[in-house]
Design a protein around this motif. Sequence first.
Motif, mmCIF file in Angstrom:
data_model
loop_
_atom_site.group_PDB
_atom_site.id
_atom_site.type_symbol
_atom_site.label_atom_id
_atom_site.label_comp_id
_atom_site.label_asym_id
_atom_site.label_seq_id
_atom_site.Cartn_x
_atom_site.Cartn_y
_atom_site.Cartn_z
ATOM 1 N N PRO A 1 0.834 -1.215 0.000
ATOM 2 C CA PRO A 1 0.000 0.000 0.000
ATOM 3 C C PRO A 1 0.863 1.257 0.000
ATOM 4 N N GLN A 2 0.325 2.316 -0.576
ATOM 5 C CA GLN A 2 1.032 3.585 -0.603
ATOM 6 C C GLN A 2 1.008 4.219 0.796
ATOM 7 N N PRO A 3 2.114 4.856 1.222
ATOM 8 C CA PRO A 3 2.106 5.519 2.530
ATOM 9 C C PRO A 3 1.196 6.742 2.532
ATOM 10 N N ALA A 4 0.717 7.130 3.700
ATOM 11 C CA ALA A 4 -0.115 8.327 3.830
ATOM 12 C C ALA A 4 0.655 9.528 3.292
ATOM 13 N N LYS A 5 -0.021 10.372 2.540
ATOM 14 C CA LYS A 5 0.637 11.514 1.901
ATOM 15 C C LYS A 5 0.540 12.765 2.770
ATOM 16 N N SER A 6 1.672 13.369 3.020
ATOM 17 C CA SER A 6 1.690 14.633 3.758
ATOM 18 C C SER A 6 1.411 15.778 2.793
ATOM 19 N N THR A 7 0.763 16.811 3.285
ATOM 20 C CA THR A 7 0.466 17.984 2.466
ATOM 21 C C THR A 7 1.024 19.233 3.131
ATOM 22 N N PRO A 8 1.520 20.199 2.341
ATOM 23 C CA PRO A 8 2.055 21.442 2.921
ATOM 24 C C PRO A 8 0.986 22.207 3.696
ATOM 25 N N TRP A 9 1.426 23.044 4.615
ATOM 26 C CA TRP A 9 0.553 23.802 5.518
ATOM 27 C C TRP A 9 -0.475 24.626 4.764
ATOM 28 N N THR A 10 -0.071 25.270 3.673
ATOM 29 C CA THR A 10 -1.011 26.058 2.866
ATOM 30 C C THR A 10 -0.860 25.665 1.396
ATOM 31 N N GLU A 11 -1.757 26.168 0.593
ATOM 32 C CA GLU A 11 -1.660 25.907 -0.842
ATOM 33 C C GLU A 11 -0.449 26.614 -1.444
ATOM 34 N N LYS A 12 0.010 27.694 -0.791
ATOM 35 C CA LYS A 12 1.133 28.478 -1.310
ATOM 36 C C LYS A 12 2.470 27.816 -1.009
ATOM 37 N N ASN A 13 2.616 27.300 0.214
ATOM 38 C CA ASN A 13 3.890 26.753 0.663
ATOM 39 C C ASN A 13 3.670 25.991 1.973
ATOM 40 N N ALA A 14 4.750 25.549 2.584
ATOM 41 C CA ALA A 14 4.647 24.807 3.850
ATOM 42 C C ALA A 14 4.874 25.698 5.058
ATOM 43 N N LEU A 15 5.032 27.007 4.831
ATOM 44 C CA LEU A 15 5.446 27.892 5.918
ATOM 45 C C LEU A 15 4.299 28.291 6.837
ATOM 46 N N GLU A 16 4.448 27.931 8.099
ATOM 47 C CA GLU A 16 3.500 28.376 9.116
ATOM 48 C C GLU A 16 3.898 29.750 9.640
ATOM 49 N N ALA A 17 5.209 30.022 9.701
ATOM 50 C CA ALA A 17 5.686 31.321 10.198
ATOM 51 C C ALA A 17 7.096 31.590 9.707
ATOM 52 N N ALA A 18 7.384 32.873 9.477
ATOM 53 C CA ALA A 18 8.727 33.344 9.179
ATOM 54 C C ALA A 18 9.052 34.442 10.181
ATOM 55 N N VAL A 19 10.235 34.370 10.774
ATOM 56 C CA VAL A 19 10.617 35.303 11.835
ATOM 57 C C VAL A 19 11.937 35.978 11.459
ATOM 58 N N PHE A 20 11.964 37.301 11.588
ATOM 59 C CA PHE A 20 13.166 38.094 11.313
ATOM 60 C C PHE A 20 13.532 38.821 12.607
ATOM 61 N N SER A 21 14.759 38.628 13.093
ATOM 62 C CA SER A 21 15.111 39.186 14.403
ATOM 63 C C SER A 21 16.489 39.840 14.396
ATOM 64 N N ILE A 22 16.610 40.837 15.272
ATOM 65 C CA ILE A 22 17.897 41.491 15.549
ATOM 66 C C ILE A 22 18.034 41.554 17.064
ATOM 67 N N GLU A 23 19.148 41.041 17.583
ATOM 68 C CA GLU A 23 19.380 41.093 19.029
ATOM 69 C C GLU A 23 20.482 42.103 19.323
ATOM 70 N N LEU A 24 20.198 43.029 20.224
ATOM 71 C CA LEU A 24 21.158 44.051 20.622
ATOM 72 C C LEU A 24 22.084 43.511 21.699
ATOM 73 N N MET A 25 23.226 44.155 21.847
ATOM 74 C CA MET A 25 24.158 43.752 22.894
ATOM 75 C C MET A 25 23.548 43.934 24.275
ATOM 76 N N GLN A 26 22.714 44.969 24.422
ATOM 77 C CA GLN A 26 22.025 45.174 25.688
ATOM 78 C C GLN A 26 20.693 45.871 25.428
ATOM 79 N N PRO A 27 19.713 45.656 26.306
ATOM 80 C CA PRO A 27 18.401 46.272 26.092
ATOM 81 C C PRO A 27 18.475 47.786 26.116
ATOM 82 N N PRO A 28 17.654 48.461 25.340
ATOM 83 C CA PRO A 28 17.623 49.933 25.358
ATOM 84 C C PRO A 28 17.002 50.447 26.647
ATOM 85 N N GLY A 29 17.359 51.684 27.004
ATOM 86 C CA GLY A 29 16.823 52.306 28.202
ATOM 87 C C GLY A 29 15.398 52.799 28.005
ATOM 88 N N PRO A 30 14.799 53.352 29.063
ATOM 89 C CA PRO A 30 13.388 53.780 29.022
ATOM 90 C C PRO A 30 13.078 54.770 27.895
#
Length: 270
Positions: free
Chosen positions: A1-30
């Motif tokens: 038998p054929q194995p169960a077929k996985s499908t991407p998260w959306t019709e567009k692609n498999a991406l549930e989330a994309a995250v873009f980040s920048i971490e500073l050397m130290q938190p900014p002040g008030p």
Amino acid sequence: PQPAKSTPWTEKNALEAAVFSIELMQPPGPQAVQAIQSALAAFAQELPGEQSGPQHGVFVGPDASVTPLTETVRFLAKPTGEHAWRAVHNGSVLQVVCTDYTRYADVWPRARRYLQAMLAALDPASTVANVSHQYVDKFLYPPETTVDDYSVGELFMTNTPYLTPQAWQSGLEWHVHQGWYDYTPAPLRRLLHQLKISNVTLVASVSQPACIIDHRCLTQFRVAHSPTTGALTAPDSPLDSYMQDLHTEHKALLTQLLCREKLQEIGMEL
């Protein structure tokens, strides 16, 4: 038998989330935190939702000054309440999250505007510890999938270096979490890969098996070569280049992880 077929998260692609980040050397002040809040408020039409408040914990600076950690969030919600876009300042981290992903060429310019607005609110001499990009891909299996129907090879390459032998024989539920450094960009910086691959059962109205591929890649700067926030907002900012490199790393990883048929399904075959 054929194995169960996985499908991407959306019709567009498999991406549930994309995250873009920048971490500073130290938190900014008030004052800088207030400036970030004002900078994000300028996007009220694009990001009408707002959340802000104190976070648990403090940051003790090198001069023994104590800065309470705060969080500021601007977001655009979907009808379901989920955030389609979210711009966040939390402690030393500036972050943009997109859960309505189409193409990198479309999504990154918008994310960059939010990040650079937050960066521009800071002292231009502030230094950056790392720049990171994270993708969360999700593939769903039919709810009725059983251990007898499931095949790891339906989704993954048989010779991928990113799965363990145990994952191939553990049935429907397993995970492989790992991390490694790539010193190719040395001596000024290095790349850190953090990869979590998890086969889990999602429980909503019905139980549904799914595979979640969470790949976070960071450009870590050598202290003596850390860019300033001013450099990342300048006309010749290297931020585009940093993020493009990380995006390319993710695509390269997927081509060594997913089987050829699955790469074709998500439009990523090289």
